[in-house]
Design an enzyme around this catalytic site. Structure first.
Site, short mmCIF file in Angstrom:
data_model
loop_
_atom_site.label_atom_id
_atom_site.label_comp_id
_atom_site.label_asym_id
_atom_site.label_seq_id
_atom_site.Cartn_x
_atom_site.Cartn_y
_atom_site.Cartn_z
N GLU A 197 3.21 -15.84 -16.84
CA GLU A 197 3.53 -15.54 -15.44
C GLU A 197 4.01 -16.78 -14.69
O GLU A 197 4.33 -16.72 -13.51
CB GLU A 197 2.33 -14.89 -14.74
CG GLU A 197 1.02 -15.60 -14.96
CD GLU A 197 -0.19 -14.81 -14.44
OE1 GLU A 197 0.01 -13.80 -13.75
OE2 GLU A 197 -1.31 -15.22 -14.72
N CYS A 250 2.72 -6.41 -18.56
CA CYS A 250 1.67 -5.70 -17.81
C CYS A 250 1.88 -5.75 -16.31
O CYS A 250 1.04 -5.32 -15.55
CB CYS A 250 0.29 -6.21 -18.20
SG CYS A 250 0.03 -7.92 -17.74
N HIS A 260 0.83 -1.21 0.00
CA HIS A 260 0.00 0.00 0.00
C HIS A 260 0.87 1.26 0.00
O HIS A 260 0.54 2.25 -0.63
CB HIS A 260 -0.91 0.02 1.24
CG HIS A 260 -2.08 -0.88 1.08
ND1 HIS A 260 -2.26 -2.01 1.83
CD2 HIS A 260 -3.12 -0.82 0.24
CE1 HIS A 260 -3.37 -2.60 1.46
NE2 HIS A 260 -3.91 -1.91 0.50
N ASP A 319 3.73 -11.91 -10.96
CA ASP A 319 3.65 -13.34 -10.65
C ASP A 319 4.85 -14.10 -11.22
O ASP A 319 5.35 -15.05 -10.60
CB ASP A 319 2.35 -13.94 -11.18
CG ASP A 319 1.22 -13.79 -10.18
OD1 ASP A 319 1.52 -13.69 -8.97
OD2 ASP A 319 0.05 -13.74 -10.59
C1 LIG Z 1 -0.08 -8.17 -13.97
C2 LIG Z 1 0.00 -9.22 -13.18
O1 LIG Z 1 -1.10 -9.76 -12.61
P1 LIG Z 1 -1.63 -9.41 -11.15
O2 LIG Z 1 -3.00 -8.85 -11.34
O3 LIG Z 1 -1.66 -10.73 -10.45
O4 LIG Z 1 -0.69 -8.43 -10.54
C3 LIG Z 1 1.30 -9.82 -12.86
O5 LIG Z 1 1.30 -10.88 -12.21
O6 LIG Z 1 2.32 -9.23 -13.25
#
Ligand SMILES: C=C(OP(=O)(O)O)C(=O)O
Length: 567
Positions: A422, A493, A195, A446
């Site tokens: 991922e 992403c 956070h 991930d």
């Molecule tokens: C974009 C991803 O998905 P999450 O929503 O799990 O962060 C990620 O794992 O990089």
């Protein structure tokens, strides 16, 4: 070496929000005075019901305080404060306090026991729920303070612009910050997705987390915080530090004026896209200079639903996001990534020993294919209604067979199908994945967790859950190379796309788009525009050849600085 250089100490942490700031340290310790606790003792209550009434009064005061601050805040800050008010009033927590009081516990003991019990449950659930433990503990401390007649602990309001230094900041603390008074955040714990990091990003103030020994600096000591390198200089030369901050401010003004579209200095276009969670965040993101949406996290629309929404209900939710990007697609919609850190009542498998490795994401469709088919149908319906170019991708894909099955279901609606990369297994066979899907999107959050075998939410493993880890970069590079060979798009992403230096290196590896929070787009656009594709490639090689994240950052910075100077 000057005298001031000899005197200064440098602390190192994980950089999460770039920028330079220099100000005195304001230490946050958040303890309640032992004298007040001793004075209160077991409390002077006639019976358990009277003690429970005192608890209820304290809850009302604490929750109302959160609610008042939520009214004055906006965006993520207001949401965090409202969630804290709800958690303070939680009936389950009250029930646990009551049970303990009736069993004869004194009020403070009953409160501590109940907070500990719920913290244990949240920790076991892992992921986002585990993150709420800091929140719950903060609420416990505030209730205790109210009960013993002390002011609620938390962040003192700085009298002069200050660098806030804390062990970790509770969401409620960070949400109430005044960015005019708090010019940087430094915490001993916390990761890139904590956070603290999210709020710092929203306020645009430099932030470094995972800084060992941060609370040992003297209160009021001058700190120069570099949110790009993760260094904190203690007692720097004030004049030199001020000059560096001013240069940084000038750079930031350039960033603020950047309006896209993104391309390297030699004109190679790179798509910068937005990560969104619902219609409202999509409308906000549409104000940023982005070329579309690279990740619509659909599961976040349904966290509060106990039953699966109908196809029409889902289509209405998705259409809100698609409408925000009408004529500006593509919008990449991710099917439900439920489970683990994002438990959804109607989809998550309960009672798993290890939910991050369990039945989550696409795996939910193994025994419930209808869930996936209904969602794909709803997305296709929204795409048809809005006319926005829509691609669909699946999370947590491990094998080619899974990718092929998913692509078949999506293409049956005439839409382009892709998968998230991922899981290391998917990155290692990205070439074969691309034989059956139209595009790939690297979820580096991930991917890092699974490559490093380190929970992305574990605050004491942030040195491992760092996308700059060379092993993670190898997998990114291998995936991007597969995309180049197949002539198909490969995006990123995860949070790493928002890191301007890493973004350049990943473009050098062959990544074709970067998707991030709207607020992060401009710094990435400016960084890319300052260097040629060849410099990005050199940065990629430098990162891949490094032996650890810090060496990789240093090597990439040197290459990019040289490339900018040469240009
Ligand atoms: C974009 C991803 O998905 P999450 O929503 O799990 O962060 C990620 O794992 O990089």
């Amino acid at each position: 070496m000057t005298t001031s250089e000899q005197a200064s100490t440098v602390l190192q942490g994980t950089p999460v929000v770039p920028g330079l700031a220099c100000a005195p340290a304001l230490l946050v310790r958040g303890e309640i005075s032992p004298e007040a606790l001793a004075r209160f003792g077991t409390g002077d209550f006639d019976d358990a019901e009277a003690a429970l009434a005192a608890y209820d009064d304290a809850v009302t005061a604490v929750a109302d305080g959160f609610a008042r601050r939520a009214e004055r805040a906006s965006g993520a800050a207001a949401e965090v404060l409202t969630a804290s008010a709800g958690l303070a009033r939680d009936k389950g927590l009250r029930g646990a306090v009551r049970t303990r009081l009736r069993a004869g516990d004194p009020l403070l003991g009953a409160l501590d026991g109940a907070v500990e019990q719920f913290s244990g449950v949240f920790t076991q659930m892992g992921g986002l729920m585990a993150e709420r433990v800091t929140d719950l503990e903060d609420i416990g401390r505030r209730l205790t303070a109210r009960l013993v007649g002390e002011p609620e602990p938390g962040v003192p309001v700085p009298e002069v612009p200050s660098v806030l230094v804390a062990a970790d900041l509770a969401p409620a603390d960070t949400a109430g910050l005044d960015p005019q008074r708090v010019v940087a955040l430094v915490t001993e714990r916390g990761g890139a997705t904590s956070h603290t990091a999210i709020i710092a990003r929203q306020f645009g103030i430099p932030c470094v987390v995972g800084v060992g020994g941060a609370l040992e600096v003297a209160a009021g000591a001058l700190l120069l915080v570099d949110g790009s390198t993760g260094t904190i200089e203690v007692d720097p030369d004030p004049e030199q530090a001020q000059a560096r901050v001013e240069r940084d401010l000038a750079d930031r003004a350039v960033v603020g004026a950047w309006s896209g579209p993104a391309a390297t200095a030699d004109g190679v276009p790179v798509k910068l896209l937005a990560n969104v969670a619902d219609g409202s965040s999509a409308r906000d993101a549409a104000g940023a200079p982005v070329d579309g949406v690279g990740l619509f996290r659909t599961e976040l629309c349904f966290l509060d639903r106990s039953e699966e929404p109908t196809v029409d209900e889902q289509a209405a939710v998705y259409a809100e996001v698609l409408n925000a990007f009408s004529g500006r697609g593509p919008v990449v919609v991710r099917t439900l990534d439920a489970g683990s850190d994002k438990p959804i009542a109607f989809a998550t498998h309960e009672g798993e020993e290890n939910p991050a490795l369990g039945v989550r994401g696409l795996r939910l469709s193994f025994d419930n294919p209808g869930l996936l088919d209904r969602q794909v149908a709803a997305i296709a319906q929204a795409a048809e209604e809005t006319g926005t170019e829509t691609w669909i991708m699946a999370p947590m894909v491990a094998t080619v067979a899974e990718a092929e099955d998913f692509a078949g279901r999506v293409r049956a609606h005439g839409l382009r199908a892709g998968i998230m990369i991922e899981i290391p297994s998917a990155a290692l066979i990205a070439d074969r994945m691309l034989e059956v899907v139209d595009f790939l999107s690297l979820g580096t959050n991930d991917l890092t967790q699974y490559t490093m075998a380190a929970d992305r939410m574990a605050t004491d493993l942030t040195h491992l859950t760092d996308a700059w880890q060379p092993a993670v970069l190898q997998l990114v590079s291998q995936t991007a190379a597969a995309g180049q060979a197949a002539g198909k798009p490969v995006g990123v992403c995860g949070e790493s796309a928002a890191d301007p230096m890493l973004a350049c290196a990943m473009v050098g590896m062959g990544v074709t788009s970067l998707s991030m929070a709207g607020a992060a787009v401009r710094p990435v656009g400016v960084a890319l525009g300052g260097v040629s594709l060849e410099t990005c490639r050199e940065a990629a090689r430098a990162a891949l050849d490094s032996r650890d994240p810090m060496a990789a950052r240093t090597a990439v910075r040197e290459v990019l600085d040289r490339g900018r100077d040469a240009g």
